[in-house]
Write a protein that holds these residues in place. Structure first.
Motif, PDB file in Angstrom:
ATOM      1  N   ASP A  99      -7.181  -4.860  -3.046  1.00  0.00           N
ATOM      2  CA  ASP A  99      -7.374  -4.109  -1.591  1.00  0.00           C
ATOM      3  C   ASP A  99      -8.669  -4.499  -0.989  1.00  0.00           C
ATOM      4  O   ASP A  99      -8.990  -4.019   0.165  1.00  0.00           O
ATOM      5  CB  ASP A  99      -7.351  -2.562  -2.000  1.00  0.00           C
ATOM      6  N   VAL A 125       0.898  -1.025  -0.094  1.00  0.00           N
ATOM      7  CA  VAL A 125       0.042  -0.123  -0.123  1.00  0.00           C
ATOM      8  C   VAL A 125       0.860   1.260   0.240  1.00  0.00           C
ATOM      9  O   VAL A 125       0.351   2.378  -0.239  1.00  0.00           O
ATOM     10  CB  VAL A 125      -0.981   0.096   1.107  1.00  0.00           C
ATOM     11  N   LEU A 180      -7.315   2.894  -5.343  1.00  0.00           N
ATOM     12  CA  LEU A 180      -7.699   1.449  -4.974  1.00  0.00           C
ATOM     13  C   LEU A 180      -7.681   0.420  -6.122  1.00  0.00           C
ATOM     14  O   LEU A 180      -7.870   0.694  -7.244  1.00  0.00           O
ATOM     15  CB  LEU A 180      -8.931   1.716  -4.368  1.00  0.00           C
TER      16      LEU A 180
END
Length: 127
Positions: free
Chosen positions: A90, A64, A86
Motif C-alpha cells: 500500500d 483494497v 495496511l
C-alpha cells in the motif's frame, strides 16, 4: 482558486491503520464524485476508491476492498479514506481528486474523469 489538500499520511507498520483527509475549497465539491488514487515509485497512478456526490454509493479497487473505506462530509467539503490492515504494497503517494461531472452515479473513476487533484500525501508501510 480551486484547491484540494490531503493530509494524514505517514509511516506505519504493516497491520496498522491510517485515515487520510482531503479538504476542498473554491468549488462546490458536494456536487461531484470524489476519488482517491495512489502512485507507487516506478508505477502508474491507480484508482483506489470513490464516493458519489451524496455519499450514497462507493467503489473500490480489488486490492483494497474490505480494508479501505471512503466517506465524505459535505458540510465540511472533506473526503476521507480510512485505511485498515495496511500492507507494504500500500506504500504510495495518495491523491484525492474530483470528478468532472456533476451528480453522476459513477463509483469508479479514471484519472481522465477528474479535473482537480490534490498535491498528494505519502503513505509508507513497513514490514
Amino acid at each position: 482558486q480551486v484547491q484540494l489538500v490531503e493530509s494524514g499520511g505517514g509511516l506505519v507498520q504493516a497491520g496498522d491503520s491510517l485515515r487520510l483527509s482531503c479538504a476542498g475549497s473554491g468549488r462546490t465539491f458536494s456536487w461531484y464524485t470524489m476519488g482517491w488514487f495512489r502512485q507507487a515509485p516506478g508505477k502508474e497512478r491507480e484508482f483506489v476508491a470513490a464516493i458519489t456526490w451524496n455519499g450514497g454509493s462507493t467503489g473500490y479497487a480489488d486490492s483494497v476492498k474490505g480494508r479501505f473505506t471512503v466517506s465524505r462530509d459535505n458540510a465540511k467539503n472533506t473526503v476521507y479514506l480510512q485505511m485498515n490492515s495496511l500492507k507494504p504494497e500500500d506504500t504510495a503517494v495518495y491523491y484525492c481528486a474530483s470528478g468532472r461531472i456533476r451528480f453522476t452515479r459513477a463509483t469508479i473513476l479514471r484519472a481522465n474523469d477528474c479535473d482537480y487533484w490534490g498535491q498528494g500525501t505519502q503513505v509508507t508501510v513497513s514490514t
